[in-house]
Design a protein around this motif. Structure first.
Motif, PDB file in Angstrom:
ATOM      1  N   LEU A 139       7.088  34.510  -4.918  1.00 25.06           N
ATOM      2  CA  LEU A 139       5.885  35.014  -5.588  1.00 25.06           C
ATOM      3  C   LEU A 139       4.979  35.713  -4.584  1.00 25.06           C
ATOM      4  O   LEU A 139       4.453  36.800  -4.856  1.00 25.06           O
ATOM      5  N   GLY A 140       4.787  35.108  -3.413  1.00 28.31           N
ATOM      6  CA  GLY A 140       3.940  35.723  -2.401  1.00 28.31           C
ATOM      7  C   GLY A 140       4.458  37.075  -1.948  1.00 28.31           C
ATOM      8  O   GLY A 140       3.670  37.979  -1.629  1.00 28.31           O
ATOM      9  N   PHE A 141       5.776  37.241  -1.935  1.00 27.17           N
ATOM     10  CA  PHE A 141       6.371  38.511  -1.527  1.00 27.17           C
ATOM     11  C   PHE A 141       6.083  39.598  -2.557  1.00 27.17           C
ATOM     12  O   PHE A 141       5.754  40.730  -2.190  1.00 27.17           O
ATOM     13  N   PHE A 142       6.189  39.257  -3.842  1.00 25.00           N
ATOM     14  CA  PHE A 142       6.024  40.261  -4.888  1.00 25.00           C
ATOM     15  C   PHE A 142       4.592  40.384  -5.391  1.00 25.00           C
ATOM     16  O   PHE A 142       4.220  41.417  -5.952  1.00 25.00           O
ATOM     17  N   ASP A 143       3.795  39.345  -5.213  1.00 22.85           N
ATOM     18  CA  ASP A 143       2.404  39.385  -5.674  1.00 22.85           C
ATOM     19  C   ASP A 143       1.553  38.548  -4.729  1.00 22.85           C
ATOM     20  O   ASP A 143       1.275  37.377  -4.989  1.00 22.85           O
ATOM     21  N   SER A 144       1.123  39.161  -3.651  1.00 22.53           N
ATOM     22  CA  SER A 144       0.366  38.430  -2.626  1.00 22.53           C
ATOM     23  C   SER A 144      -1.001  37.985  -3.125  1.00 22.53           C
ATOM     24  O   SER A 144      -1.628  37.107  -2.530  1.00 22.53           O
ATOM     25  N   GLY A 145      -1.468  38.552  -4.233  1.00 22.07           N
ATOM     26  CA  GLY A 145      -2.780  38.197  -4.761  1.00 22.07           C
ATOM     27  C   GLY A 145      -2.768  37.048  -5.742  1.00 22.07           C
ATOM     28  O   GLY A 145      -3.834  36.604  -6.185  1.00 22.07           O
ATOM     29  N   SER A 146      -1.599  36.530  -6.092  1.00 21.04           N
ATOM     30  CA  SER A 146      -1.536  35.439  -7.065  1.00 21.04           C
ATOM     31  C   SER A 146      -2.192  34.185  -6.509  1.00 21.04           C
ATOM     32  O   SER A 146      -1.966  33.793  -5.364  1.00 21.04           O
ATOM     33  N   ALA A 147      -2.990  33.516  -7.353  1.00 19.21           N
ATOM     34  CA  ALA A 147      -3.648  32.269  -6.964  1.00 19.21           C
ATOM     35  C   ALA A 147      -2.888  31.048  -7.472  1.00 19.21           C
ATOM     36  O   ALA A 147      -3.368  29.929  -7.316  1.00 19.21           O
ATOM     37  N   ALA A 148      -1.717  31.240  -8.057  1.00 21.85           N
ATOM     38  CA  ALA A 148      -0.945  30.123  -8.619  1.00 21.85           C
ATOM     39  C   ALA A 148      -0.567  29.147  -7.519  1.00 21.85           C
ATOM     40  O   ALA A 148      -0.156  29.551  -6.428  1.00 21.85           O
ATOM     41  N   ARG A 149      -0.649  27.847  -7.814  1.00 24.76           N
ATOM     42  CA  ARG A 149      -0.317  26.821  -6.830  1.00 24.76           C
ATOM     43  C   ARG A 149       0.692  25.812  -7.365  1.00 24.76           C
ATOM     44  O   ARG A 149       1.574  25.387  -6.638  1.00 24.76           O
ATOM     45  N   THR A 150       0.539  25.366  -8.611  1.00 24.68           N
ATOM     46  CA  THR A 150       1.402  24.321  -9.154  1.00 24.68           C
ATOM     47  C   THR A 150       2.767  24.907  -9.505  1.00 24.68           C
ATOM     48  O   THR A 150       2.902  26.122  -9.704  1.00 24.68           O
ATOM     49  N   PRO A 151       3.796  24.057  -9.624  1.00 17.86           N
ATOM     50  CA  PRO A 151       5.136  24.586  -9.926  1.00 17.86           C
ATOM     51  C   PRO A 151       5.182  25.442 -11.187  1.00 17.86           C
ATOM     52  O   PRO A 151       5.767  26.533 -11.175  1.00 17.86           O
ATOM     53  N   SER A 152       4.571  24.987 -12.268  1.00 15.98           N
ATOM     54  CA  SER A 152       4.639  25.743 -13.525  1.00 15.98           C
ATOM     55  C   SER A 152       3.873  27.054 -13.424  1.00 15.98           C
ATOM     56  O   SER A 152       4.333  28.096 -13.917  1.00 15.98           O
ATOM     57  N   ALA A 153       2.700  27.038 -12.773  1.00 16.16           N
ATOM     58  CA  ALA A 153       1.916  28.266 -12.641  1.00 16.16           C
ATOM     59  C   ALA A 153       2.622  29.273 -11.733  1.00 16.16           C
ATOM     60  O   ALA A 153       2.587  30.488 -11.990  1.00 16.16           O
ATOM     61  N   VAL A 154       3.277  28.782 -10.687  1.00 17.82           N
ATOM     62  CA  VAL A 154       4.016  29.677  -9.791  1.00 17.82           C
ATOM     63  C   VAL A 154       5.149  30.368 -10.545  1.00 17.82           C
ATOM     64  O   VAL A 154       5.343  31.582 -10.426  1.00 17.82           O
ATOM     65  N   ILE A 155       5.900  29.608 -11.330  1.00 18.23           N
ATOM     66  CA  ILE A 155       7.009  30.206 -12.081  1.00 18.23           C
ATOM     67  C   ILE A 155       6.494  31.214 -13.102  1.00 18.23           C
ATOM     68  O   ILE A 155       7.084  32.292 -13.291  1.00 18.23           O
ATOM     69  N   GLU A 156       5.389  30.888 -13.753  1.00 15.93           N
ATOM     70  CA  GLU A 156       4.815  31.809 -14.744  1.00 15.93           C
ATOM     71  C   GLU A 156       4.437  33.135 -14.090  1.00 15.93           C
ATOM     72  O   GLU A 156       4.781  34.215 -14.593  1.00 15.93           O
ATOM     73  N   ASP A 157       3.735  33.065 -12.948  1.00 12.25           N
ATOM     74  CA  ASP A 157       3.351  34.301 -12.266  1.00 12.25           C
ATOM     75  C   ASP A 157       4.559  35.010 -11.662  1.00 12.25           C
ATOM     76  O   ASP A 157       4.606  36.255 -11.623  1.00 12.25           O
ATOM     77  N   LEU A 158       5.536  34.245 -11.201  1.00 10.39           N
ATOM     78  CA  LEU A 158       6.733  34.857 -10.626  1.00 10.39           C
ATOM     79  C   LEU A 158       7.476  35.678 -11.663  1.00 10.39           C
ATOM     80  O   LEU A 158       7.896  36.810 -11.390  1.00 10.39           O
ATOM     81  N   ASN A 159       7.625  35.136 -12.856  1.00 13.39           N
ATOM     82  CA  ASN A 159       8.320  35.874 -13.915  1.00 13.39           C
ATOM     83  C   ASN A 159       7.595  37.173 -14.273  1.00 13.39           C
ATOM     84  O   ASN A 159       8.234  38.159 -14.642  1.00 13.39           O
ATOM     85  N   ARG A 160       6.270  37.172 -14.146  1.00 18.49           N
ATOM     86  CA  ARG A 160       5.503  38.387 -14.424  1.00 18.49           C
ATOM     87  C   ARG A 160       5.610  39.402 -13.296  1.00 18.49           C
ATOM     88  O   ARG A 160       5.465  40.600 -13.522  1.00 18.49           O
ATOM     89  N   SER A 161       5.845  38.915 -12.075  1.00 21.54           N
ATOM     90  CA  SER A 161       5.778  39.807 -10.915  1.00 21.54           C
ATOM     91  C   SER A 161       7.124  40.372 -10.478  1.00 21.54           C
ATOM     92  O   SER A 161       7.162  41.310  -9.678  1.00 21.54           O
ATOM     93  N   LEU A 162       8.221  39.808 -10.971  1.00 18.44           N
ATOM     94  CA  LEU A 162       9.536  40.282 -10.533  1.00 18.44           C
ATOM     95  C   LEU A 162       9.746  41.750 -10.893  1.00 18.44           C
ATOM     96  O   LEU A 162       9.387  42.194 -11.986  1.00 18.44           O
ATOM     97  N   PRO A 163      10.337  42.523 -10.006  1.00 19.46           N
ATOM     98  CA  PRO A 163      10.644  43.924 -10.329  1.00 19.46           C
ATOM     99  C   PRO A 163      11.619  44.021 -11.500  1.00 19.46           C
ATOM    100  O   PRO A 163      12.394  43.095 -11.764  1.00 19.46           O
TER     101      PRO A 163
END
Length: 295
Positions: free
Chosen positions: A94-118
């Motif tokens: 997630l940090g690689f694709f969206d360095s501005g994400s504030a997600a921390r918990t496992p579920s929030a990280v996965i949610e933001d990761l799915n949005r940020s993937l190319p």
């Protein structure tokens, strides 16, 4: 110099040649292999062999291409289609694709990761039993003196503390972002390894340490230190997760990856890394793990 350069070129050629060695356990032997990529870290190679071995047992023709470099290198190979899947950490990805994400918990990280993937890349289930977050350390004496059990209790004091930062050996590394949310240390000193960090903590050169992965990877180097708990996820979740090119795996094979996610734990991954560090072949270590879990 020319001889050394020639040897490096030859090594790269041999790596590519080795990637053509295919592991297959079924009927899908025609066509190109599904290539699982691995970076330079031992953990990356272990994860590649686990995923490749699991997929091979569905009948898919699979190859592993190791030593692709650091995160930017193997993700570029994935984006270009030179490899089809790599093992990763959810938070670091997630940090690689969206360095501005504030997600921390496992579920929030996965949610933001799915949005940020190319476009063209997807992930399957994360391995919830893995926790590859950095660990925050203080001396056992400081933990007793200041009644420190958790990162949350340390955060209000961060501005008073000098911190040392050290990588976890043989593990995938984070993207280099601020490691502890809400914590602004007085200063941060990069150190070469956990042994140097331990020495700096014990001689009070630094008063807090951050290791870039599970302390179990460095047990002997953390004697006399206390690992602070982080139930509130001041450190962003880092679960093992495969990222792969969309449309190359059917539902059956994605379920196989999900079965792997359901079985893998931090302790088991650390033990596999240690075995490879001690000289075992990553493919054999992965095969034994898959056999033990009926995968």
């Amino acid at each position: 110099m020319l001889l050394a350069a020639s040897r490096r070129v030859l090594a790269r050629v041999l790596i590519v040649a080795a990637a053509s060695a295919v592991v297959s356990c079924g009927n899908d032997d025609s066509g190109p292999a599904f290539v699982v990529g691995a970076g330079d870290a031992i953990e990356s190679r272990v994860l590649a062999e686990v995923y490749a071995g699991a997929l091979a047992r569905t009948g898919l023709k699979v190859a592993v291409q190791p030593e692709l470099g650091q995160r930017a290198d193997y993700l570029a190979a994935l984006d270009a289609g030179r490899v089809a899947l790599v093992g990763e950490h959810s938070g670091a990805l997630l940090g690689f694709f969206d360095s501005g994400s504030a997600a921390r918990t496992p579920s929030a990280v996965i949610e933001d990761l799915n949005r940020s993937l190319p476009e063209g890349l997807v992930v399957s289930d994360p391995a919830d039993g893995t926790d590859l977050r950095p660990r925050v350390l203080v001396t056992a004496e400081a933990a007793r003196r200041d009644d420190l059990d958790s990162v949350a209790e340390l955060v209000p004091r961060c501005a008073e503390l000098h911190a040392g930062l050290a990588p976890a050996p043989d593990a995938l590394r984070g993207p280099g972002a601020k490691p502890v949310t809400g914590c602004d240390f007085a200063d941060e000193t990069p150190l070469p390894d956990v042994a140097a960090l331990r020495n700096a903590l014990l001689d009070n050169s630094v008063q807090a340490g951050v290791v870039g992965g599970p302390s179990a990877l460095t047990t002997s180097a953390t004697e006399g230190l206390t690992v602070l708990a982080d139930s509130e996820y001041a450190l962003r979740a880092e679960n093992v997760i495969p990222v792969f090119r969309k449309g190359l795996l059917d539902d059956q094979r994605i379920r196989k990856l999900n079965y792997v996610a359901g079985e893998l734990t931090t302790d088991e991954l650390v033990e596999m890394i240690r075995r490879v560090r001690d000289g075992a072949a990553a493919g054999e270590v992965a095969r034994a793990w898959l056999d033990n879990h009926g995968l």
